[in-house]
Design a protein around this motif. Structure first.
Motif, mmCIF file in Angstrom:
data_model
loop_
_atom_site.group_PDB
_atom_site.id
_atom_site.type_symbol
_atom_site.label_atom_id
_atom_site.label_comp_id
_atom_site.label_asym_id
_atom_site.label_seq_id
_atom_site.Cartn_x
_atom_site.Cartn_y
_atom_site.Cartn_z
ATOM 1 N N GLU A 1 -2.563 0.180 10.265
ATOM 2 C CA GLU A 1 -4.212 -1.090 8.976
ATOM 3 C C GLU A 1 -3.930 -2.069 9.630
ATOM 4 O OE1 GLU A 1 -3.429 -3.266 5.362
ATOM 5 O OE2 GLU A 1 -1.317 -3.606 6.491
ATOM 6 N N ASN B 1 -7.769 4.846 0.757
ATOM 7 C CA ASN B 1 -8.277 6.327 0.938
ATOM 8 C C ASN B 1 -8.385 6.347 -0.313
ATOM 9 O OD1 ASN B 1 -6.228 7.289 -0.673
ATOM 10 N ND2 ASN B 1 -4.375 7.210 0.962
ATOM 11 N N GLY C 1 5.980 4.289 0.245
ATOM 12 C CA GLY C 1 5.069 3.823 1.888
ATOM 13 C C GLY C 1 3.771 4.302 1.344
ATOM 14 N N SER C 2 3.165 5.064 0.434
ATOM 15 C CA SER C 2 2.330 5.297 -0.151
ATOM 16 C C SER C 2 1.145 4.921 -0.234
ATOM 17 C CB SER C 2 2.284 7.009 -0.583
ATOM 18 O OG SER C 2 2.796 6.646 -1.584
ATOM 19 N N GLY C 3 1.810 3.054 -0.773
ATOM 20 C CA GLY C 3 0.489 2.468 -1.026
ATOM 21 C C GLY C 3 0.693 2.632 -3.083
ATOM 22 N N GLU D 1 9.816 -3.739 3.039
ATOM 23 C CA GLU D 1 10.169 -2.827 3.984
ATOM 24 C C GLU D 1 9.778 -4.278 5.015
ATOM 25 O OE1 GLU D 1 5.788 -1.714 3.532
ATOM 26 O OE2 GLU D 1 4.833 -3.416 4.124
ATOM 27 N N ARG E 1 12.635 2.597 3.948
ATOM 28 C CA ARG E 1 12.473 0.849 4.313
ATOM 29 C C ARG E 1 12.068 0.153 5.838
ATOM 30 N NH1 ARG E 1 10.817 0.588 -0.496
ATOM 31 N NH2 ARG E 1 11.178 2.615 -0.025
#
Ligand SMILES: Nc1ncnc2c1ncn2[C@@H]1O[C@H](COP(=O)(O)OP(=O)(O)OP(=O)(O)O)[C@@H](O)[C@H]1O
Ligand SMILES: [Mg+2]
Length: 844
Positions: A3, A51, A72-74, A676, A715
């Motif tokens: 990011e 993406n 955690g893939s958004g 997270e 996490r």
């Protein structure tokens, strides 16, 4: 690309907004800001930093869509962005959006992010948990089922208390019918939308016959008390929609977009609610009911590998069958993980592939391998805690982490204790999320029971809880006499208190006390009717009931803590009231607020939406209301609702400011879902602890534990620690636990073992208990060695290990020398007075 890297290439919308805000500030025009935002929220900014698959999900129009992807893939990011996109680009009215998140914490985050993107319009959305959304609907509609909108919400402890009364009255043998088991049965029914009438179809055995009887009586009393339990909130909402098709239509017309996060943890009732609202064809309605309103757009996101609430009826089926439940549905997969290093991801994948029958998933990260996972084998749970504390300090000293970046996870709440002890000793700031929660403390529950009794006189559990608290000379006999009248007249206990003259067999003294108590309730009920805010009612209750006075005059140090907790509760109420009332100028102010936002101007606005906008704006302190405008809700009822719906994760400390580096968060793995942290300590990795003892004999439970491990590992953003203790005092007696099988599932190449079991040889050959036993034998003169009569030198506060009772804390000592005795609190094994000369005990 990470990011950070992306940010340097192209500004994300957040960056753009920051610049905008700065610009607006420098122009000194607060009003100019929302308009500027609107102009600048172009397509590009809204989908920037996504993406292609994420972008597809955000832009998707029409049929229901499921986004399935690993941790955690958004997924949550897609939901948040989509809402912003709907409002900014598709001109969707924020009031027609319903977003469901699992925890209130996530809800707040979502609202916050959307607010950043679209300003005040965010306030019109419903962003909440399933439970909160249902409460909101029920408050408006429940009169159709003959309850009033002031209904009480019973939490787990209240339900348990009520079921205890029921089981007792039905003469159910507590050994054969533990209250927990009955409640589980009832809960399963409710989660599957089986009410107490239709539950008969599930009864095959005598056991179930009695469960059913308990369910029916429990429900009868809940209804009589104008109360609903947690599971009822969802079931009743679904039943309302099914019983009153026009109601369902009304909400379908209202919510044109429904978005659900963590869909893998929905149970059947929650799924049914989504169906009522979003399906093209609805079931449960009467013949001739037609759906006249097009279904709203539905997006659900989830990860079947993170389904961890099967014990509350959650079912992966809802994800697996999404496409057949909603014909024509689209499915989008996300594969890139933006949260963790490849090392952490590889560990997570290596663990979860051991579950059978799951769909394989590709999940990759381009943020590099990062640091190895650190492994640590400690001698005892205290050593494990010390290791974690030392490590946090070292990271901090090296400038690699702030306290707030670190989280310690464990399987069950009870495991927080050693961490707390070590952290306190070292002065390491921390916060325990969950555990004995603030709202579960006795004094806080008493205070809340007072408030509930006042808000809802029919709430028997609450009224009876405080009848003689503080002690006012109302004994069991008097209580039974009132109960007899209530039963005879079919009125609530609280109502019977108003008719003390009709109660038979009361001693004059008891009658007097009961009348005093009823007057006390009446007096405060009148305050509620006059609209006195919640904080003032609470203060008055605590004073006039004598509750405060009793604590103030007590010499018990625990009562001091209780007093502090009540002061804290008053502060919570005060904050709530202040938030509800805010500052500003009347209904016109709302219009200008909304007009500024470029939406909702003039007469075209639906009155219900307008009322909600008003409620939200006042809640957020942006509006104060002049005469003639609807009242803001600082009422007792509103406060009680807020209290009833706080989730564990609401206690997670806010992210630190510049000066402040926050605190370390301690919590269970269940609470950690969706969150997270840079640095994660996954502790207690022992078979019998995690996986939980219960899961060792059941394949399906073991798989659920493994998903929990997957949640825990994923996490972590940068650093992961996995640790275990060779000896742990569980339920009193120290136990020697083997390594968790999940530890063995993490490939060795990913691990950097700081300390292995070899280093703990002295513990391996003989357990800690055995060592203490040996030394005790020496001390008291058993065995071959010469007598060494030493008395352990302990003082209040010291931790000790006893061969039978396990770990304990010394409360006090009396006597001296050989006659010294100690009172030791062994937790679940109770408080024991022990002679230090003889007891097989050792200071730790
Ligand atoms: N396209 C992207 N570019 C950069 N960062 C992203 C992108 N998508 C998501 N992230 C970041 O990755 C992290 C994980 O995202 P998010 O929490 O939305 O994942 P999730 O799929 O909801 O995870 P979980 O399954 O744990 O709930 C967040 O910090 C988020 O800001
Ligand atoms: Mg998420």
């Amino acid at each position: 690309m990470s990011e950070a890297q992306q940010r340097s290439v192209r500004p994300t919308p957040e960056d753009t907004l920051d610049q905008e805000a700065a610009l607006a500030d420098s122009l000194g025009g607060e009003r100019a800001q929302p308009r500027r935002r609107r102009e600048r929220l172009t397509m590009e900014t809204l989908v920037a930093g996504l993406n292609p698959q994420q972008r597809e999900a955000v832009l998707h129009e029409g049929p229901p869509v499921l986004v399935v992807a690993g941790a955690g893939s958004g997924k949550t990011r897609v939901l948040t962005r989509r809402i912003a996109y709907l409002v900014a680009q598709r001109n969707v009215h924020p009031g027609s959006i319903l977003a469901i998140t699992f925890t209130n914490k996530a809800a707040a985050e979502m609202r916050g992010r959307v607010q950043e993107l679209v300003g005040n319009r965010a306030k019109l959305m419903w962003v909440s948990t399933f439970h909160s959304a249902c409460v909101r609907i029920l408050r408006a509609e429940i009169h159709r089922f003959n309850l009033t909108r002031t209904f009480s919400i019973y939490d787990d402890a209240d339900s348990k208390r009520l079921m205890q009364l029921v089981a007792h009255d039905l003469s159910l043998d507590p050994k054969r019918y533990p209250v927990r088991a009955i409640l589980n049965w009832v809960s399963t029914c409710k989660n599957e939308l089986v009410d107490h009438e239709s539950a008969r179809s599930r009864v095959n055995t005598e056991l179930e016959e009695n469960y059913l009887a308990a369910y029916q009586e429990y429900q009868r009393r809940l209804t009589a008390a104008n109360a609903l339990d947690f599971d009822d909130l969802i079931m009743t909402t679904v039943h309302l929609m099914q019983a009153f098709p026009e109601l369902r239509e009304q909400y379908r017309r209202r919510f044109r977009h429904v978005l659900v996060d963590e869909y893998q943890d929905t149970n059947h009732a929650q799924y049914a609610l989504i169906r009522e609202l979003c399906s093209a064809e609805v079931d449960g309605g009467q013949v001739g009911d037609e759906v006249t309103v097009d279904p709203p757009e539905l997006m659900v996101v989830g990860d079947s590998d993170q389904s961890i609430y099967a014990f509350r009826g959650a079912t992966i089926r809802n994800i697996n069958d999404f496409e057949s439940d909603f014909p024509g549905a689209a499915v989008i997969m996300l594969e890139q993980n933006y949260r963790s290093t490849q090392t952490i991801l590889s560990a997570a994948n290596a663990v979860i592939v051991k579950n059978e029958g799951r769909k394989p998933k590709r999940l990759w990260s381009d943020s590099g391998d990062g640091e190895a996972i650190v492994g640590y084998v400690a001698d005892t749970e205290h050593d494990e805690a010390s290791f974690v504390a030392r490590e946090i300090d070292a990271l901090r000293d090296a400038g690699r982490a702030r306290y707030a970046d670190c989280a310690v996870f464990y399987r069950t709440n009870a495991q927080s204790r050693p961490f707390e002890e070590v952290f306190i000793r070292l002065g390491l700031p921390y916060k325990v999320v969950g555990g004995v929660r603030f709202y579960e403390r006795r004094e806080v529950r008493d205070a809340i029971a007072y408030l509930r009794a006042i808000a809802n006189r029919a709430d028997d559990v609450s009224v009876r809880r405080i009848l003689n608290v503080p002690k006012r000379g109302i004994g069991d006999r008097a209580e039974e006499a009132v109960e007899a009248l209530a039963a005879r007249e079919r009125i609530s206990f609280g109502e019977a208190l108003r008719r003390i003259d009709d109660v038979t067999g009361l001693a004059p003294r008891s009658a007097k006390q009961l009348i005093g108590f009823a007057d006390f309730l009446d007096e405060h009920e009148a305050m509620v009717a006059e609209g006195v805010p919640a904080d003032q009612i609470l203060t008055s209750v605590l004073q006039k009931s004598g509750y405060l006075a009793e604590l103030q005059s007590s010499t018990d140090p625990q009562d001091q803590t209780r007093l502090e907790n009540l002061v804290e509760l008053v502060a919570v109420a005060r904050e709530f009231v202040a938030g509800a009332i805010g500052g500003g100028a009347g209904a016109d102010a709302l219009d200008s607020l909304l007009a500024d936002d470029g939406v909702l101007v003039g007469a075209g606005l639906d009155p219900q939406l307008r009322a909600e906008a008003l409620e939200q704006a006042t809640e957020d302190g942006e509006l104060d209301l002049g005469a003639g405008a609807p009242e803001p809700d600082a009422s007792l009822g509103a406060f009680l609702e807020r209290v009833a719906l706080v989730a564990d994760s609401d206690q997670i400390p806010p992210p630190p400011g510049v000066e402040d580096e926050g605190v370390v968060t301690l919590m269970t793995l269940h609470t950690a879902k969706g969150l997270e942290f840079d640095t994660v300590f996954l502790t207690g990795l022992e078979d019998g602890v995690f996986p939980h003892q219960r899961a060792l004999t059941s394949m399906s439970e073991l798989e659920e534990e493994r998903r929990l491990a997957y949640v825990g590992v994923t996490r972590a953003r940068k650093r992961l620690y996995v640790s275990r203790a060779v000896v742990r005092a569980a339920w009193g007696a120290p136990q020697h636990n083997p390594a968790s099988r999940f530890l063995a599932e993490i490939p060795d190449r990913l691990l950097d073992w700081r300390r292995t079991e070899q280093a703990t040889t002295s513990w391996r050959s003989t357990s800690a208990t055995r060592q203490v036993q040996e030394r005790w034998k020496e001390r008291v003169g058993f065995g071959a060695r010469p007598k060494v009569r030493t008395v352990p030198n302990v003082a209040a506060g010291d931790r000790v290990l006893h061969t039978t009772f396990g770990m304990g804390t010394v409360i006090a000592t009396t006597g001296s020398g050989d006659d010294t005795k100690a009172d030791v609190d062994f937790g679940s094994a109770g408080v024991k007075r022990l002679s230090l000369r003889h007891a097989p005990l050792e200071k730790l």
